[in-house]
Design a protein around this motif. Structure first.
Motif, PDB file in Angstrom:
ATOM      1  N   GLU A 176       0.825  -1.220   0.000  1.00  0.00           N
ATOM      2  CA  GLU A 176       0.000   0.000   0.000  1.00  0.00           C
ATOM      3  C   GLU A 176       0.850   1.257   0.000  1.00  0.00           C
ATOM      4  N   GLY A 177       2.029   1.209   0.626  1.00  0.00           N
ATOM      5  CA  GLY A 177       2.989   2.301   0.548  1.00  0.00           C
ATOM      6  C   GLY A 177       2.682   3.539   1.358  1.00  0.00           C
ATOM      7  N   LYS A 178       1.669   3.482   2.228  1.00  0.00           N
ATOM      8  CA  LYS A 178       1.307   4.668   2.998  1.00  0.00           C
ATOM      9  C   LYS A 178       2.163   4.848   4.244  1.00  0.00           C
ATOM     10  N   PHE A 179       2.684   3.751   4.765  1.00  0.00           N
ATOM     11  CA  PHE A 179       3.430   3.817   6.019  1.00  0.00           C
ATOM     12  C   PHE A 179       4.759   3.065   5.908  1.00  0.00           C
ATOM     13  N   THR A 180       5.491   3.339   4.847  1.00  0.00           N
ATOM     14  CA  THR A 180       6.804   2.719   4.668  1.00  0.00           C
ATOM     15  C   THR A 180       7.908   3.680   5.096  1.00  0.00           C
ATOM     16  N   THR A 181       9.011   3.122   5.527  1.00  0.00           N
ATOM     17  CA  THR A 181      10.138   3.912   6.047  1.00  0.00           C
ATOM     18  C   THR A 181      10.986   4.487   4.904  1.00  0.00           C
ATOM     19  N   PRO A 182      11.822   5.480   5.201  1.00  0.00           N
ATOM     20  CA  PRO A 182      12.567   6.186   4.154  1.00  0.00           C
ATOM     21  C   PRO A 182      13.451   5.301   3.270  1.00  0.00           C
ATOM     22  N   ASP A 183      14.006   4.220   3.819  1.00  0.00           N
ATOM     23  CA  ASP A 183      14.919   3.396   3.028  1.00  0.00           C
ATOM     24  C   ASP A 183      14.227   2.682   1.876  1.00  0.00           C
ATOM     25  N   ILE A 184      12.903   2.539   1.948  1.00  0.00           N
ATOM     26  CA  ILE A 184      12.180   1.898   0.846  1.00  0.00           C
ATOM     27  C   ILE A 184      11.178   2.866   0.202  1.00  0.00           C
ATOM     28  N   GLY A 185      11.517   4.151   0.285  1.00  0.00           N
ATOM     29  CA  GLY A 185      10.774   5.149  -0.483  1.00  0.00           C
ATOM     30  C   GLY A 185       9.661   5.872   0.229  1.00  0.00           C
ATOM     31  N   GLY A 186       9.450   5.614   1.523  1.00  0.00           N
ATOM     32  CA  GLY A 186       8.376   6.286   2.251  1.00  0.00           C
ATOM     33  C   GLY A 186       8.896   7.355   3.187  1.00  0.00           C
ATOM     34  N   ASN A 187       8.030   7.823   4.069  1.00  0.00           N
ATOM     35  CA  ASN A 187       8.448   8.817   5.059  1.00  0.00           C
ATOM     36  C   ASN A 187       7.876   8.521   6.439  1.00  0.00           C
ATOM     37  N   ALA A 188       7.485   7.272   6.654  1.00  0.00           N
ATOM     38  CA  ALA A 188       6.903   6.888   7.940  1.00  0.00           C
ATOM     39  C   ALA A 188       7.988   6.617   8.974  1.00  0.00           C
ATOM     40  N   THR A 189       7.626   6.739  10.220  1.00  0.00           N
ATOM     41  CA  THR A 189       8.539   6.390  11.307  1.00  0.00           C
ATOM     42  C   THR A 189       8.442   4.883  11.581  1.00  0.00           C
ATOM     43  N   THR A 190       9.353   4.414  12.389  1.00  0.00           N
ATOM     44  CA  THR A 190       9.331   3.002  12.795  1.00  0.00           C
ATOM     45  C   THR A 190       8.019   2.682  13.488  1.00  0.00           C
ATOM     46  N   LYS A 191       7.588   3.563  14.367  1.00  0.00           N
ATOM     47  CA  LYS A 191       6.342   3.339  15.124  1.00  0.00           C
ATOM     48  C   LYS A 191       5.124   3.351  14.219  1.00  0.00           C
ATOM     49  N   GLU A 192       5.119   4.238  13.224  1.00  0.00           N
ATOM     50  CA  GLU A 192       3.983   4.293  12.294  1.00  0.00           C
ATOM     51  C   GLU A 192       3.903   3.024  11.454  1.00  0.00           C
ATOM     52  N   PHE A 193       5.040   2.550  11.016  1.00  0.00           N
ATOM     53  CA  PHE A 193       5.067   1.300  10.255  1.00  0.00           C
ATOM     54  C   PHE A 193       4.556   0.151  11.119  1.00  0.00           C
ATOM     55  N   THR A 194       5.033   0.111  12.337  1.00  0.00           N
ATOM     56  CA  THR A 194       4.637  -0.957  13.263  1.00  0.00           C
ATOM     57  C   THR A 194       3.138  -0.934  13.502  1.00  0.00           C
ATOM     58  N   SER A 195       2.614   0.228  13.763  1.00  0.00           N
ATOM     59  CA  SER A 195       1.162   0.370  14.007  1.00  0.00           C
ATOM     60  C   SER A 195       0.356  -0.064  12.774  1.00  0.00           C
ATOM     61  N   ALA A 196       0.843   0.259  11.592  1.00  0.00           N
ATOM     62  CA  ALA A 196       0.140  -0.118  10.365  1.00  0.00           C
ATOM     63  C   ALA A 196       0.100  -1.645  10.218  1.00  0.00           C
ATOM     64  N   VAL A 197       1.196  -2.303  10.543  1.00  0.00           N
ATOM     65  CA  VAL A 197       1.236  -3.765  10.467  1.00  0.00           C
ATOM     66  C   VAL A 197       0.277  -4.372  11.492  1.00  0.00           C
ATOM     67  N   ILE A 198       0.281  -3.835  12.695  1.00  0.00           N
ATOM     68  CA  ILE A 198      -0.608  -4.336  13.758  1.00  0.00           C
ATOM     69  C   ILE A 198      -2.078  -4.175  13.351  1.00  0.00           C
ATOM     70  N   ASN A 199      -2.392  -3.044  12.714  1.00  0.00           N
ATOM     71  CA  ASN A 199      -3.777  -2.826  12.265  1.00  0.00           C
ATOM     72  C   ASN A 199      -4.222  -3.855  11.229  1.00  0.00           C
ATOM     73  N   LYS A 200      -3.272  -4.317  10.424  1.00  0.00           N
ATOM     74  CA  LYS A 200      -3.598  -5.330   9.414  1.00  0.00           C
ATOM     75  C   LYS A 200      -3.816  -6.712  10.054  1.00  0.00           C
ATOM     76  N   LEU A 201      -3.331  -6.886  11.266  1.00  0.00           N
ATOM     77  CA  LEU A 201      -3.496  -8.167  11.952  1.00  0.00           C
ATOM     78  C   LEU A 201      -4.864  -8.285  12.616  1.00  0.00           C
ATOM     79  N   LYS A 202      -5.545  -7.167  12.777  1.00  0.00           N
ATOM     80  CA  LYS A 202      -6.821  -7.165  13.510  1.00  0.00           C
ATOM     81  C   LYS A 202      -7.953  -7.706  12.651  1.00  0.00           C
TER      82      LYS A 202
END
Length: 334
Positions: free
Chosen positions: A308-334
């Motif tokens: 989806e690319g909305k919450f990816t970290t800078p090394d792979i082209g995004g601008n999300a923080t570590t915590k934002e990425f983590t939260s996005a993954v957790i939301n997908k688990l629900k």
């Protein structure tokens, strides 16, 4: 009863990405008992030891460890803790998958290969000396027993994971005795697995072929040094070290799971580290611990967030923080 594992958060960005992985594991419904220990630069600063004996003892006891990246000084300082752990625990078989994740732009699509790396000898044995003030010497040691062991491991891995081909990587045209022995052992082992296609390639040619036609390869069987180099090259084909997982297996049942990348002290504490490689290493660990269903859920959640690319970290082209990425993954688990 909770399953117990040893947890080594590591140095640099290690604690940050470890916290991310632990939150995701818990959110997937897995309750592990972590024996938290320190090794590397952080341990040296506190105790004067880079690898306290109790770390090795506990991994031998609990059999499974999840490890964040540990700093290895270049050229000076203490010897690699990573190499020491592999040696002390006899973690002879390293497995490093490299597979494209949808959402990360790369030169090639659908790359899916696995590096199987002999993990205990070759130049990594650290047999070296100063001959005189101007001459350094390192010994490349390859043994038949270790070469047969890793060759059988690679072919067994191919069979168990529905892989079709094993390619042995050497420089046997120049290192005729050492690499020649490794090649000989691979050839002998291949005869026991007629269902698996067997190929041979020189390391320099492999590096060229990987950046031209990576789809030609499936399982790459490598001596220690070549395996280390090739796994980084393969990571570059599929999105970088930030997504590259790793696992190390031993004869006595011990297994250590870790990201391929280093401790990245330059971005430590900035909150932008990519935890994907450690999370994917944890997925390998969870499969090893028979949490296949939960492992698949985590893997799917990570892949979806990256796609989806909305919450990816800078090394792979995004601008999300570590915590934002983590939260996005957790939301997908629900």
């Amino acid at each position: 009863m909770k399953k117990q594992i040893v947890l080594l958060p590591g140095d640099g960005i290690g604690p940050e990405i470890t916290e991310s992985a632990l939150q995701i594991i818990k959110s997937a419904g897995i309750d592990l008992d972590y024996v938290v220990m320190q090794a590397g630069a952080e341990s040296a600063a506190k105790t004067g030891e880079t690898l306290p004996s109790e770390v090795v003892e506990n991994i031998k006891k609990y059999k499974v460890a999840l490890k964040g990246p540990i700093t290895t000084p270049i050229g000076t300082g203490f010897r690699s803790v990573n190499v020491a752990l592999r040696k002390e625990l006899n973690l002879y078989g390293a497995v490093r998958p490299s597979k494209n994740l949808e959402g990360i732009r790369t030169k090639f699509d659908n790359v899916d290969l696995v590096i199987v790396r002999e993990n205990t000898e070759d130049l990594y044995a650290g047999i070296e000396r100063m001959v005189d003030d101007d001459t350094a010497e390192s010994i490349k040691r390859i043994t038949r027993s270790a070469s047969m062991r890793i060759a059988e491991f690679a072919f067994d891995y191919a069979v168990k994971n529905n892989r079709k081909k094993v390619t042995v990587v050497t420089k046997a045209n120049i290192c005729k005795f050492s690499d020649g022995l490794f090649l000989e052992c691979a050839r002998q082992t291949a005869q026991k697995y007629p269902q698996i296609e067997f190929k041979e390639i020189l390391i320099d040619n492999l590096c060229m072929q990987l950046v031209v036609r990576p789809h030609e390869f499936d399982v790459l069987l490598c001596p220690n040094l070549y395996g280390d180099i090739v796994s980084d090259l393969a990571a570059g084909l599929t999105g970088g070290l930030g997504i590259a997982p790793g696992a190390n297996y031993g004869e006595d049942g011990a297994a250590l799971f870790e990201p391929v990348h280093g401790s990245s002290p330059d971005i430590a504490g900035k909150g932008i580290a990519n935890p994907t490689a450690l999370i994917r290493s944890a997925v390998l660990m969870l499969n090893h611990l028979d949490y296949a269903k939960e492992a698949a859920k985590i893997d799917s959640a990570v892949n979806t967030v990256i796609k989806e690319g909305k919450f990816t970290t800078p090394d792979i082209g995004g601008n999300a923080t570590t915590k934002e990425f983590t939260s996005a993954v957790i939301n997908k688990l629900k």
